[in-house]
Design a protein around this motif. Sequence first.
Motif, short mmCIF file in Angstrom:
data_model
loop_
_atom_site.label_atom_id
_atom_site.label_comp_id
_atom_site.label_asym_id
_atom_site.label_seq_id
_atom_site.Cartn_x
_atom_site.Cartn_y
_atom_site.Cartn_z
N LYS A 1 0.83 -1.20 0.00
CA LYS A 1 0.00 0.00 0.00
C LYS A 1 0.87 1.26 0.00
O LYS A 1 2.00 1.24 0.48
N GLU A 2 0.29 2.30 -0.56
CA GLU A 2 0.95 3.61 -0.56
C GLU A 2 0.08 4.59 0.21
O GLU A 2 -1.13 4.65 0.01
N ALA A 3 0.72 5.34 1.09
CA ALA A 3 -0.01 6.31 1.90
C ALA A 3 0.60 7.70 1.72
O ALA A 3 1.81 7.84 1.65
N ILE A 4 -0.26 8.69 1.61
CA ILE A 4 0.19 10.07 1.72
C ILE A 4 -0.56 10.68 2.89
O ILE A 4 -1.73 10.36 3.14
N TRP A 5 0.13 11.53 3.65
CA TRP A 5 -0.50 12.04 4.86
C TRP A 5 -0.20 13.51 5.08
O TRP A 5 0.74 14.07 4.53
N THR A 6 -1.02 14.11 5.91
CA THR A 6 -0.83 15.49 6.32
C THR A 6 -1.35 15.61 7.75
O THR A 6 -1.69 14.61 8.39
N THR A 7 -1.41 16.83 8.26
CA THR A 7 -1.73 17.06 9.67
C THR A 7 -2.92 18.00 9.82
O THR A 7 -3.06 18.96 9.09
N VAL A 8 -3.77 17.67 10.79
CA VAL A 8 -4.80 18.60 11.25
C VAL A 8 -4.63 18.72 12.77
O VAL A 8 -3.98 17.88 13.40
N GLY A 9 -5.20 19.76 13.34
CA GLY A 9 -5.06 19.88 14.78
C GLY A 9 -5.81 21.05 15.35
O GLY A 9 -6.41 21.85 14.62
N LEU A 10 -5.77 21.13 16.66
CA LEU A 10 -6.43 22.21 17.38
C LEU A 10 -5.69 22.43 18.69
O LEU A 10 -5.43 21.48 19.44
N HIS A 11 -5.34 23.68 18.95
CA HIS A 11 -4.68 24.06 20.21
C HIS A 11 -3.44 23.21 20.50
O HIS A 11 -3.17 22.83 21.65
N GLY A 12 -2.69 22.90 19.45
CA GLY A 12 -1.42 22.18 19.62
C GLY A 12 -1.53 20.67 19.58
O GLY A 12 -0.52 19.99 19.45
N GLU A 13 -2.73 20.12 19.69
CA GLU A 13 -2.92 18.67 19.57
C GLU A 13 -3.04 18.33 18.09
O GLU A 13 -3.85 18.92 17.38
N GLU A 14 -2.23 17.37 17.62
CA GLU A 14 -2.19 17.07 16.19
C GLU A 14 -2.67 15.66 15.88
O GLU A 14 -2.41 14.72 16.63
N TRP A 15 -3.39 15.56 14.77
CA TRP A 15 -3.78 14.27 14.21
C TRP A 15 -3.17 14.16 12.82
O TRP A 15 -3.12 15.13 12.07
N ARG A 16 -2.71 12.96 12.46
CA ARG A 16 -2.19 12.70 11.12
C ARG A 16 -3.28 12.00 10.29
O ARG A 16 -3.84 10.99 10.72
#
Length: 273
Positions: A250-265
């Motif tokens: 599998k191939e994955a591309i990812w980026t980041t979202v977040g709020l108040h310093g807490e990050e999700w990939r």
Amino acid sequence: MKSPVQTIVITITCLFIGVVIGSLMTPVNETDDAASYLIQLQSDITEDLQRLDTDLALAAYAFGEIGLEGETTREILLSLSQRHPAIIDCTTVSPDGIILAAEPPAYHTAEGVDVSHQQATRHILTTKRPMMSGIIPVAEGMEAVFIGAPVFSHGDGTTPEGQFIGFSSIVFHPDVFLEGIVRPVMADTPYTVTIVDTDGRVLYDTDPDQIGLPLDDPAYTPFPELIALVTRVTEERQGKGTYSFRGETKEAIWTTVGLHGEEWRVAVVRVVG
């Protein structure tokens, strides 16, 4: 006999038609396609997190005038809890870390619970700034994420204006929150989506059996390439990589979202072999 001008026009027209037909017959670059979905997910998740945060901030401002307890406070908490199906409950918490009010009524049992021992609670009580926690055990008897907003008094004669009097929170299921965003974007596409926190814990996955699993779960032990990639994902805010999992490459591309310093990939994944 056609004039030179007519000949030129016909030639240009044929060339144009050929280009159009060629573009229609050429498959869309799958990497670009995945990237466009990723950008859409990043935008939608960010927008919905910010909407929750804004709704909570407005409630916290109202509590600065009316206090953290009482019927009007409960009415605001109940209304806030109905804004999104992922919300478990909404609470007010004293400066000592005691839950003062919780709505809807099913979670009145959380009232009076001391949550001051939680790292996330200590953080907001110490910094007196808005925050989002990671996924943690909560007083409501499950694991969840909360967004917290400090409450400052408007001044009522006994409490000075601007004094910190506690905080309010929205407690929610991250998987339910993310499902409502991911499903309509990714429906009828060949891609899957995985969203993890910076510890590698799965907050959301197209395969529901993987939701909640930590990176060191035995289910992942036979797949060192997957573990290596997810480790990269937790360390890098965006990127691209391949791995093998359950007989597929599998191939994955990812980026980041977040709020108040807490990050999700956020990763969009496709099978390549």
